[in-house]
Design a protein around this motif. Sequence first.
Motif, PDB file in Angstrom:
ATOM      1  N   GLU A   1       0.837  -1.195   0.000  1.00  0.00           N
ATOM      2  CA  GLU A   1       0.000   0.000   0.000  1.00  0.00           C
ATOM      3  C   GLU A   1       0.874   1.249   0.000  1.00  0.00           C
ATOM      4  N   PRO A   2       0.585   2.219  -0.871  1.00  0.00           N
ATOM      5  CA  PRO A   2       1.423   3.413  -0.981  1.00  0.00           C
ATOM      6  C   PRO A   2       1.452   4.257   0.282  1.00  0.00           C
ATOM      7  N   GLU A   3       0.416   4.170   1.108  1.00  0.00           N
ATOM      8  CA  GLU A   3       0.381   4.982   2.321  1.00  0.00           C
ATOM      9  C   GLU A   3       1.212   4.388   3.450  1.00  0.00           C
ATOM     10  N   HIS A   4       1.740   3.190   3.260  1.00  0.00           N
ATOM     11  CA  HIS A   4       2.599   2.600   4.295  1.00  0.00           C
ATOM     12  C   HIS A   4       3.810   3.509   4.511  1.00  0.00           C
ATOM     13  N   PRO A   5       4.198   3.764   5.757  1.00  0.00           N
ATOM     14  CA  PRO A   5       5.274   4.732   6.016  1.00  0.00           C
ATOM     15  C   PRO A   5       6.621   4.383   5.404  1.00  0.00           C
ATOM     16  N   ARG A   6       6.828   3.126   5.008  1.00  0.00           N
ATOM     17  CA  ARG A   6       8.126   2.740   4.439  1.00  0.00           C
ATOM     18  C   ARG A   6       8.029   2.329   2.978  1.00  0.00           C
ATOM     19  N   GLU A   7       6.864   2.531   2.347  1.00  0.00           N
ATOM     20  CA  GLU A   7       6.716   2.102   0.958  1.00  0.00           C
ATOM     21  C   GLU A   7       7.591   2.918   0.012  1.00  0.00           C
ATOM     22  N   ALA A   8       7.610   4.235   0.186  1.00  0.00           N
ATOM     23  CA  ALA A   8       8.451   5.067  -0.683  1.00  0.00           C
ATOM     24  C   ALA A   8       9.922   4.694  -0.525  1.00  0.00           C
ATOM     25  N   GLU A   9      10.333   4.397   0.693  1.00  0.00           N
ATOM     26  CA  GLU A   9      11.724   3.988   0.939  1.00  0.00           C
ATOM     27  C   GLU A   9      12.027   2.666   0.252  1.00  0.00           C
ATOM     28  N   ARG A  10      11.072   1.726   0.281  1.00  0.00           N
ATOM     29  CA  ARG A  10      11.261   0.434  -0.382  1.00  0.00           C
ATOM     30  C   ARG A  10      11.408   0.621  -1.893  1.00  0.00           C
ATOM     31  N   ILE A  11      10.539   1.427  -2.484  1.00  0.00           N
ATOM     32  CA  ILE A  11      10.608   1.674  -3.921  1.00  0.00           C
ATOM     33  C   ILE A  11      11.913   2.370  -4.294  1.00  0.00           C
ATOM     34  N   ASP A  12      12.317   3.343  -3.504  1.00  0.00           N
ATOM     35  CA  ASP A  12      13.545   4.082  -3.804  1.00  0.00           C
ATOM     36  C   ASP A  12      14.776   3.191  -3.693  1.00  0.00           C
ATOM     37  N   ALA A  13      14.735   2.186  -2.814  1.00  0.00           N
ATOM     38  CA  ALA A  13      15.862   1.258  -2.710  1.00  0.00           C
ATOM     39  C   ALA A  13      16.054   0.497  -4.014  1.00  0.00           C
ATOM     40  N   ALA A  14      14.955   0.051  -4.607  1.00  0.00           N
ATOM     41  CA  ALA A  14      15.052  -0.621  -5.903  1.00  0.00           C
ATOM     42  C   ALA A  14      15.503   0.344  -6.983  1.00  0.00           C
ATOM     43  N   ALA A  15      15.026   1.586  -6.908  1.00  0.00           N
ATOM     44  CA  ALA A  15      15.423   2.586  -7.900  1.00  0.00           C
ATOM     45  C   ALA A  15      16.923   2.839  -7.856  1.00  0.00           C
ATOM     46  N   LEU A  16      17.491   2.880  -6.671  1.00  0.00           N
ATOM     47  CA  LEU A  16      18.939   3.090  -6.552  1.00  0.00           C
ATOM     48  C   LEU A  16      19.706   1.974  -7.256  1.00  0.00           C
ATOM     49  N   ALA A  17      19.150   0.772  -7.245  1.00  0.00           N
ATOM     50  CA  ALA A  17      19.830  -0.359  -7.885  1.00  0.00           C
ATOM     51  C   ALA A  17      19.657  -0.344  -9.396  1.00  0.00           C
ATOM     52  N   TYR A  18      18.472   0.050  -9.869  1.00  0.00           N
ATOM     53  CA  TYR A  18      18.165  -0.108 -11.294  1.00  0.00           C
ATOM     54  C   TYR A  18      18.163   1.185 -12.099  1.00  0.00           C
ATOM     55  N   ASP A  19      18.035   2.332 -11.457  1.00  0.00           N
ATOM     56  CA  ASP A  19      18.000   3.585 -12.217  1.00  0.00           C
ATOM     57  C   ASP A  19      19.233   3.815 -13.083  1.00  0.00           C
ATOM     58  N   PRO A  20      20.443   3.511 -12.611  1.00  0.00           N
ATOM     59  CA  PRO A  20      21.605   3.779 -13.465  1.00  0.00           C
ATOM     60  C   PRO A  20      21.546   3.072 -14.816  1.00  0.00           C
ATOM     61  N   VAL A  21      21.161   1.798 -14.821  1.00  0.00           N
ATOM     62  CA  VAL A  21      21.103   1.077 -16.095  1.00  0.00           C
ATOM     63  C   VAL A  21      19.900   1.539 -16.912  1.00  0.00           C
ATOM     64  N   THR A  22      18.800   1.861 -16.228  1.00  0.00           N
ATOM     65  CA  THR A  22      17.613   2.349 -16.935  1.00  0.00           C
ATOM     66  C   THR A  22      17.901   3.668 -17.633  1.00  0.00           C
ATOM     67  N   THR A  23      18.447   4.611 -16.905  1.00  0.00           N
ATOM     68  CA  THR A  23      18.685   5.930 -17.496  1.00  0.00           C
ATOM     69  C   THR A  23      19.747   5.872 -18.581  1.00  0.00           C
ATOM     70  N   SER A  24      20.724   5.006 -18.423  1.00  0.00           N
ATOM     71  CA  SER A  24      21.733   4.850 -19.470  1.00  0.00           C
ATOM     72  C   SER A  24      21.088   4.342 -20.757  1.00  0.00           C
ATOM     73  N   ARG A  25      20.171   3.395 -20.628  1.00  0.00           N
ATOM     74  CA  ARG A  25      19.507   2.857 -21.815  1.00  0.00           C
ATOM     75  C   ARG A  25      18.600   3.908 -22.447  1.00  0.00           C
ATOM     76  N   LEU A  26      17.861   4.645 -21.632  1.00  0.00           N
ATOM     77  CA  LEU A  26      16.959   5.666 -22.173  1.00  0.00           C
ATOM     78  C   LEU A  26      17.744   6.749 -22.910  1.00  0.00           C
ATOM     79  N   ARG A  27      18.892   7.120 -22.364  1.00  0.00           N
ATOM     80  CA  ARG A  27      19.718   8.120 -23.048  1.00  0.00           C
ATOM     81  C   ARG A  27      20.224   7.586 -24.379  1.00  0.00           C
ATOM     82  N   SER A  28      20.620   6.308 -24.398  1.00  0.00           N
ATOM     83  CA  SER A  28      21.139   5.725 -25.642  1.00  0.00           C
ATOM     84  C   SER A  28      20.062   5.645 -26.719  1.00  0.00           C
TER      85      SER A  28
END
Length: 272
Positions: free
Chosen positions: A23-50
């Motif tokens: 549930e998005p209103e859970h106090p730690r949900e945004a933190e959980r999502i951001d943890a995955a983003a820290l792992a995958y954003d670099p490869v995602t953004t590199s691909r989008l730029r390419s």
Amino acid sequence: MTGSSSSGRPAAGDGHYGEDLFEPEHPREAERIDAAALAYDPVTTSRLRSLGAGPGTRCLEVGAGTGTVARWLLEEAGVEEVVALDRDTADLDDLAEPRLQVVTADLTDESLRPGSFDLIHARVVLMHLPERRRLVSRLANWLNPGGWLVLGDAVEVPDALDTSSAYRRVMDAMWLALRPTIGTDTSSVPAYPHFLREEGLRNVAAELVCPPLVAGSPLARFWSETWSRMRPALEATGQVDAVVIDEALAYLASPRLAELGPGMVMTWGQRR
């Protein structure tokens, strides 16, 4: 729990991500999502730029979450406009940017008409939705000529020699629990390149990304928080109990951690 499908896997449930789990209103949900983003954003953004994300392009970010990719498209890539689509967009309120259009909607809503785009990106979205093959067609039809569709969803790369460790048992129980609760199904993810080719896209390609799973890393924190939040559902599978879950959580935080965790298949193709 629902029954099994003809394939032997649990039948897909009719629950929804963000309602029946995470549930998005859970106090730690945004933190959980951001943890995955820290792992995958670099490869995602590199691909989008390419693939040409930059000035003059109009982009659709499907399942925008906390807005990390949308923010990158606006601030780093300098795209002309980003449409950020999600069922819950509360975490996008702080992105006060005139080039950002926030759309609070469900991708499966047949009345949704967001326009056409030069780049469409959906990460960890389709795997949670029914009729995902139809949704691939829908996304492809929203592309401008020459536009790119980029899909990213999870796949497991399990160690066939490990069937009994606490880590393996909890990871398997998680996938077993997700399908009958919120409909998560990753079985078709390796077929995404074929789906894009069937849609008439060209320059189709795919890659598998498995970021290192290291104790204390964002990815380890993501899985730890995910399993902690799923405790009742994990135990309901009958495959693990509280003791096994605790052992697996301790292992994720231990220097003994040595696993090839689940990865993400990223697939892309270009409209003719």
